[in-house]
Design a protein around this motif. Structure first.
Motif, short mmCIF file in Angstrom:
data_model
loop_
_atom_site.label_atom_id
_atom_site.label_comp_id
_atom_site.label_asym_id
_atom_site.label_seq_id
_atom_site.Cartn_x
_atom_site.Cartn_y
_atom_site.Cartn_z
N GLY A 190 0.82 -1.21 0.00
CA GLY A 190 0.00 0.00 0.00
C GLY A 190 0.85 1.27 0.00
N ASP A 191 1.96 1.24 0.79
CA ASP A 191 2.86 2.39 0.82
C ASP A 191 3.47 2.65 -0.56
N ARG A 192 3.92 1.59 -1.21
CA ARG A 192 4.52 1.74 -2.54
C ARG A 192 3.48 2.20 -3.55
N ALA A 193 2.25 1.69 -3.43
CA ALA A 193 1.20 2.08 -4.37
C ALA A 193 0.86 3.56 -4.21
N VAL A 194 0.75 4.02 -2.97
CA VAL A 194 0.45 5.44 -2.72
C VAL A 194 1.56 6.32 -3.27
N LYS A 195 2.80 5.93 -3.03
CA LYS A 195 3.93 6.72 -3.53
C LYS A 195 3.93 6.77 -5.04
N THR A 196 3.64 5.66 -5.70
CA THR A 196 3.60 5.64 -7.16
C THR A 196 2.48 6.51 -7.71
N ILE A 197 1.31 6.45 -7.07
CA ILE A 197 0.18 7.27 -7.52
C ILE A 197 0.50 8.75 -7.37
N VAL A 198 1.10 9.11 -6.24
CA VAL A 198 1.46 10.52 -6.03
C VAL A 198 2.48 10.97 -7.05
N GLU A 199 3.45 10.13 -7.38
CA GLU A 199 4.45 10.49 -8.38
C GLU A 199 3.81 10.68 -9.75
N LEU A 200 2.85 9.84 -10.10
CA LEU A 200 2.16 9.98 -11.38
C LEU A 200 1.35 11.27 -11.43
#
Length: 254
Positions: A190-200
């Motif tokens: 979940g942490d990695r997914a949130v970080k990826t979404i924010v980067e996008l």
């Protein structure tokens, strides 16, 4: 094209007749008076406090005025069938769009210049020039987004809410990235997914937090090369947003 010039002139006349520029002058005077009040109560660094307060308040006020003017003006034209009448003329719809955008861009540029006037006694000249040019670029992006949203929603409240969300997210996306990047040593999926979404999301939005910075007005001004990324980013996003707005305009049936 003559239609583009005529629409731009009509938009500028509308801003004058609706007392928009007078409203901007009143806000500038109020902000300047508030800065003078802070000069009396500040113990140290009163000049820096005045410049920071003026720059921040005038920046937000200019964005608010441009957004409200563009949206209400376009909604009024749509409701009064003026836009439908103009689009029925034997000219491409792109001429109507760029005519309106040119008029709103002139109004935004005038507002940026008015916002810079109260900062003259407090800011260094080089930094003030950079700040003003950057504010013009920022207002042009806001103008294009406002046109796109009002053509998509055709209502004041949804269009204003969309523009406000876009602007606030663009201003704060760097802070959101910092928070999302502060993951624990063993990040979960979940942490990695949130970080990826924010980067996008950050890739899609303009970096408005790097534009029109108050620090440019204080101390030594940055070099003129600072404007390179600002102007380049503005050109790219104007092209993308205007293309999306034109696509939406051409698919509408009036």
């Amino acid at each position: 094209m003559p239609i583009v010039t005529s629409l731009a002139r009509a938009t500028l006349l509308e801003a004058i007749r609706t007392r928009l520029l007078w409203l901007a002058v009143v806000i500038v005077v109020i902000a300047f008076g508030l800065a003078q009040f802070l000069n009396q109560v500040a113990i140290t660094e009163s000049r820096e406090i005045q410049a920071a307060l003026l720059a921040a308040s005038l920046r937000v006020a200019a964005v608010f005025i441009v957004t409200v003017f563009v949206i209400t003006s376009m909604v009024r034209e749509l409701n009064d069938k003026i836009a439908e009448l103009l689009l029925s003329l034997p000219v491409p719809r792109s001429a109507y769009f760029f005519g309106k955008f040119a008029g709103y861009a002139v109004v935004a540029s005038i507002l940026a210049l008015l916002s810079a006037l109260p900062l003259v006694p407090f800011a260094n000249p080089e930094g003030l020039i950079l700040w003003t040019v950057s504010l013009v670029c920022e207002l042009l992006i806001v103008t294009a987004v406002s046109l796109f949203c009002v053509l998509s929603f055709s209502q004041v409240v949804p269009a204003f809410a969309a523009v406000a969300g876009f602007y606030l997210l663009s201003r704060s996306v760097a802070a959101i990235q910092t928070i999302a990047g502060a993951t624990p040593q063993d990040p979960t999926f979940g942490d990695r997914a949130v970080k990826t979404i924010v980067e996008l999301i950050a890739l899609l939005l303009p970096a408005l937090d790097r534009m029109t910075q108050t620090t440019w007005l204080l101390g030594s001004a940055p070099g003129a090369s600072t404007l390179g990324p600002v102007v380049g980013q503005t050109a790219v996003y104007l092209m993308l947003i205007c293309s999306a707005a034109l696509f939406d305009l051409y698919r509408k049936n009036f």
